[in-house]
Design an enzyme around this catalytic site. Sequence first.
Site, PDB file in Angstrom:
ATOM      1  N   GLY A  72     -12.288   1.854   5.259  1.00 43.57           N
ATOM      2  CA  GLY A  72     -11.290   2.906   5.145  1.00 43.57           C
ATOM      3  C   GLY A  72     -11.960   4.247   5.316  1.00 43.57           C
ATOM      4  O   GLY A  72     -13.187   4.327   5.414  1.00 43.57           O
ATOM      5  N   ARG A 105     -14.208   9.065  -4.779  1.00 37.31           N
ATOM      6  CA  ARG A 105     -13.280   8.038  -5.249  1.00 37.31           C
ATOM      7  C   ARG A 105     -13.395   7.834  -6.752  1.00 37.31           C
ATOM      8  O   ARG A 105     -12.405   7.551  -7.426  1.00 37.31           O
ATOM      9  CB  ARG A 105     -13.552   6.721  -4.515  1.00 37.31           C
ATOM     10  CG  ARG A 105     -12.621   5.589  -4.910  1.00 37.31           C
ATOM     11  CD  ARG A 105     -12.690   4.450  -3.927  1.00 37.31           C
ATOM     12  NE  ARG A 105     -12.147   4.855  -2.641  1.00 37.31           N
ATOM     13  CZ  ARG A 105     -12.077   4.059  -1.577  1.00 37.31           C
ATOM     14  NH1 ARG A 105     -12.540   2.822  -1.645  1.00 37.31           N
ATOM     15  NH2 ARG A 105     -11.567   4.489  -0.442  1.00 37.31           N
ATOM     16  N   ASN A 130     -19.024   4.670  10.255  1.00 35.03           N
ATOM     17  CA  ASN A 130     -18.921   3.259   9.876  1.00 35.03           C
ATOM     18  C   ASN A 130     -18.870   2.348  11.090  1.00 35.03           C
ATOM     19  O   ASN A 130     -19.434   1.243  11.078  1.00 35.03           O
ATOM     20  CB  ASN A 130     -17.683   3.046   9.014  1.00 35.03           C
ATOM     21  CG  ASN A 130     -17.829   3.603   7.608  1.00 35.03           C
ATOM     22  OD1 ASN A 130     -18.941   3.741   7.105  1.00 35.03           O
ATOM     23  ND2 ASN A 130     -16.718   3.923   6.979  1.00 35.03           N
ATOM     24  N   SER A 166      -5.418 -13.959   1.284  1.00 42.17           N
ATOM     25  CA  SER A 166      -6.345 -13.003   0.688  1.00 42.17           C
ATOM     26  C   SER A 166      -6.687 -13.438  -0.727  1.00 42.17           C
ATOM     27  O   SER A 166      -5.780 -13.718  -1.529  1.00 42.17           O
ATOM     28  CB  SER A 166      -5.739 -11.596   0.666  1.00 42.17           C
ATOM     29  OG  SER A 166      -6.599 -10.668   0.033  1.00 42.17           O
ATOM     30  N   GLN A 176     -16.039   9.767   8.934  1.00 45.53           N
ATOM     31  CA  GLN A 176     -16.420   8.553   8.230  1.00 45.53           C
ATOM     32  C   GLN A 176     -16.156   7.323   9.094  1.00 45.53           C
ATOM     33  O   GLN A 176     -16.952   6.383   9.116  1.00 45.53           O
ATOM     34  CB  GLN A 176     -15.633   8.433   6.921  1.00 45.53           C
ATOM     35  CG  GLN A 176     -16.028   9.436   5.850  1.00 45.53           C
ATOM     36  CD  GLN A 176     -15.154   9.296   4.612  1.00 45.53           C
ATOM     37  OE1 GLN A 176     -13.966   9.023   4.711  1.00 45.53           O
ATOM     38  NE2 GLN A 176     -15.752   9.483   3.450  1.00 45.53           N
ATOM     39  N   LYS A 236     -24.185   7.707  -2.820  1.00 42.93           N
ATOM     40  CA  LYS A 236     -23.818   9.066  -3.252  1.00 42.93           C
ATOM     41  C   LYS A 236     -23.679   9.208  -4.765  1.00 42.93           C
ATOM     42  O   LYS A 236     -23.692  10.324  -5.288  1.00 42.93           O
ATOM     43  CB  LYS A 236     -22.528   9.500  -2.578  1.00 42.93           C
ATOM     44  CG  LYS A 236     -21.299   8.684  -2.953  1.00 42.93           C
ATOM     45  CD  LYS A 236     -20.092   9.170  -2.152  1.00 42.93           C
ATOM     46  CE  LYS A 236     -18.869   8.308  -2.389  1.00 42.93           C
ATOM     47  NZ  LYS A 236     -17.728   8.747  -1.549  1.00 42.93           N
ATOM     48  N   TYR A 269       0.844  -1.197   0.000  1.00 45.32           N
ATOM     49  CA  TYR A 269       0.000   0.000   0.000  1.00 45.32           C
ATOM     50  C   TYR A 269       0.877   1.245   0.000  1.00 45.32           C
ATOM     51  O   TYR A 269       1.695   1.445   0.903  1.00 45.32           O
ATOM     52  CB  TYR A 269      -0.927   0.020   1.212  1.00 45.32           C
ATOM     53  CG  TYR A 269      -1.967  -1.085   1.249  1.00 45.32           C
ATOM     54  CD1 TYR A 269      -2.221  -1.892   0.140  1.00 45.32           C
ATOM     55  CD2 TYR A 269      -2.708  -1.320   2.394  1.00 45.32           C
ATOM     56  CE1 TYR A 269      -3.171  -2.893   0.174  1.00 45.32           C
ATOM     57  CE2 TYR A 269      -3.671  -2.328   2.451  1.00 45.32           C
ATOM     58  CZ  TYR A 269      -3.892  -3.115   1.336  1.00 45.32           C
ATOM     59  OH  TYR A 269      -4.836  -4.109   1.389  1.00 45.32           O
TER      60      TYR A 269
END
Length: 334
Positions: free
Chosen positions: A285, A228, A295, A152, A291, A216, A54
């Site tokens: 995230g 995003r 969440n 993963s 946010q 949204k 990342y």
Amino acid sequence: MEFRYLGNSGLKISEIIYGNWLTHGSQVENDVATQCVRAALEAGITTFDTADAYANTAAESVLGAALASERRASLEIFTKVYWPTGPRGHNDSGLSRKHIMESIDGSLTRLGTDYVDLYQAHRFDHETPIEETMQAFADVVRAGKALYIGVSEWNADQLRAGRALARDLGIQLISNQPQYSMLWRVIEQEVIPTSEELGISQIVWSPVAQGVLTGKYKPGAELPAGSRATDEKGGASAIKGFMRDDVLEGVQKLQPIADEVGITMAQLAIAWVLANPNVAGAIVGASRPEQVVSNAQAAGVTLDATVLARIDEALGGLAETDPTKTVSPESRPS
């Protein structure tokens, strides 16, 4: 905050997990990232997920600095290995013994910790024998650098093979980290039943479908500024698969359901994935502290059978369910 056991282990993690895939070290400034981590801690989140890839290692460094003042034993810190970092040389990716051994040391240094609670294979490596990979993970565990092993985006057959080797080596493979949401349900037919049999939990990423399930994005409307879907650094490419008018129209039908339950659409989406008993936690995230707070309020929300049925009806056949669409190693990091 509510807590769940991770796989067939004694490790408890927070239902809401804070992750920093597309934010720390790239999309938001470090001080805002730190504020988001502080908000997560204040909301009761104790589990944090990152990866060496990342922001090309920067995300681990930012997270490590943000958690430096916390009592280590009160946290669960997860990271991953597979994707290339640094100069991207011929041995700088994959799940070879060389890459795993070098990567864990780099991750621990950046995170500022002696160990991670969960060390995860970020994808399945088709070029390295799985026996080599699992032996290297076993040695990482025995060296005290990781407590448990996870993976993963592995498919059912890969999970079965990895779990068998882990058991033979005397270590615990306890989790899989797939994409999962109301719109992406490819793990339901094969991965989840196999995981339930093997004692493996899901730690799911993108429970709000890259923000689409917040409602949204409106069909036929301009994209919200700063969203995003407008971010060319990576967010736009990650979300484009959901940005169809038929999907966006279906998502708008979820708003009355969320209103009746008394929660936001994002909270509805997170509560939906947590309704699956094989899901131990949902990774969220954030680019703003508020946010995180919102969440986190999805923890402990129970959706009854009527609500779940109404969600299925609203989305019709829009959800992707094809089990062959488990993400391949060539896809982008998540």
